[in-house]
Scaffold this active site. Structure first.
Site, PDB file in Angstrom:
ATOM      1  CG  ASP A  39     -28.256  -2.069  -1.791  1.00 55.23           C
ATOM      2  OD1 ASP A  39     -28.035  -2.505  -2.897  1.00 55.23           O
ATOM      3  OD2 ASP A  39     -28.843  -2.812  -0.862  1.00 55.23           O
ATOM      4  NE  ARG A  58      -6.239  -8.505  -1.174  1.00 55.34           N
ATOM      5  CZ  ARG A  58      -6.637  -8.360   0.080  1.00 55.34           C
ATOM      6  NH1 ARG A  58      -7.543  -7.585   0.518  1.00 55.34           N
ATOM      7  NH2 ARG A  58      -6.222  -9.139   1.095  1.00 55.34           N
ATOM      8  CG  HIS A  76      -9.446  -0.655  -5.259  1.00 58.68           C
ATOM      9  ND1 HIS A  76      -9.887  -0.950  -3.814  1.00 58.68           N
ATOM     10  CD2 HIS A  76     -10.366  -0.720  -5.923  1.00 58.68           C
ATOM     11  CE1 HIS A  76     -11.186  -1.312  -4.124  1.00 58.68           C
ATOM     12  NE2 HIS A  76     -11.512  -1.291  -5.253  1.00 58.68           N
ATOM     13  CG  LEU A  77      -3.968   2.994  -1.876  1.00 59.31           C
ATOM     14  CD1 LEU A  77      -4.211   2.680  -0.352  1.00 59.31           C
ATOM     15  CD2 LEU A  77      -3.174   4.228  -2.011  1.00 59.31           C
ATOM     16  CE1 TYR A 102      -3.705  -2.238   0.029  1.00 58.45           C
ATOM     17  CE2 TYR A 102      -2.944  -3.130   1.992  1.00 58.45           C
ATOM     18  CZ  TYR A 102      -3.853  -3.245   1.018  1.00 58.45           C
ATOM     19  OH  TYR A 102      -4.769  -4.508   1.016  1.00 58.45           O
TER      20      TYR A 102
HETATM   21  C1  DQA Z   1      -7.795  -1.787  -1.030  1.00 58.70           C
HETATM   22  C2  DQA Z   1      -7.460  -3.311  -1.806  1.00 58.70           C
HETATM   23  C3  DQA Z   1      -8.638  -4.070  -0.836  1.00 58.70           C
HETATM   24  O1  DQA Z   1      -8.832  -5.491  -1.267  1.00 58.70           O
HETATM   25  C4  DQA Z   1      -8.162  -4.238   0.540  1.00 58.70           C
HETATM   26  O2  DQA Z   1      -8.831  -4.722   1.245  1.00 58.70           O
HETATM   27  C5  DQA Z   1      -7.959  -2.899   1.330  1.00 58.70           C
HETATM   28  C6  DQA Z   1      -7.221  -1.737   0.360  1.00 58.70           C
HETATM   29  C7  DQA Z   1      -6.790  -0.890  -1.904  1.00 58.70           C
HETATM   30  O3  DQA Z   1      -6.620   0.238  -1.765  1.00 58.70           O
HETATM   31  O4  DQA Z   1      -5.744  -1.511  -2.668  1.00 58.70           O
HETATM   32  O5  DQA Z   1      -8.188  -2.509   2.473  1.00 58.70           O
HETATM   33  O6  DQA Z   1      -8.886  -1.090  -1.345  1.00 58.70           O
END
Ligand code: DQA
Length: 144
Positions: free
Chosen positions: A88, A112, A101-102, A23
């Protein structure tokens, strides 16, 4: 002036120290500060909100509807892959949003790769680290 709400889901308050290989080392505070500066420089209004609680995120989306927020940028964290209720809420609010998403969620564990939110998002940015939020905000400010 267009208003943008940035929502960060569970565990994103730990950015900087949480699995930095995945991250990155940028903190959530730094991400929010960078976005606020960008919005200010370009005449937009920006509010950021993080919660580890699904219901708090949903309540914030409901409030955004009454506040007439124009756009949402959301990193739902793990709720991406589990939360029909979050989807929703976004559908009910009918506020256009970009999912960020990072990490590249498609290059990781199989679970994921599925997002409940993506089918109703304006767009999705995944795998570009903290820069993903800036790209999302840039796109929204260009629309505004
Ligand atoms: C995330 C990816 C998700 O799968 C994970 O649970 C996160 C961070 C990302 O920013 O890459 O908490 O959303």
């Amino acid at each position: 002036m267009k208003t943008v709400l940035v929502l960060h889901g569970p565990n994103l308050n730990l950015l900087g120290s949480r699995e930095p290989d995945i991250y990155g080392k940028t903190t959530l505070e730094d991400i929010d500060a960078g976005l606020a500066a960008m919005a200010k420089a370009r005449g937009g209004s920006l509010v950021c909100f993080q919660s580890n609680w699904e219901g708090a995120l949903i309540d914030r989306i409901h409030t955004a509807k009454t506040e007439k927020v124009d756009y949402i940028i959301i990193n739902p964290g793990g709720l991406t892959h589990t939360s029909i209720s979050l989807r929703d809420a976004l559908a009910a609010a009918a506020i256009p949003f970009i999912e960020v998403h990072l990490s590249n969620v498609y290059a990781r564990e199989e679970f994921r790769a599925h997002s409940y939110l993506s089918p109703i998002a304006m767009g999705v940015i995944s795998g570009l680290g903290a820069q993903g939020y800036q790209l999302a905000l840039d796109a929204l400010l260009k629309k505004a």
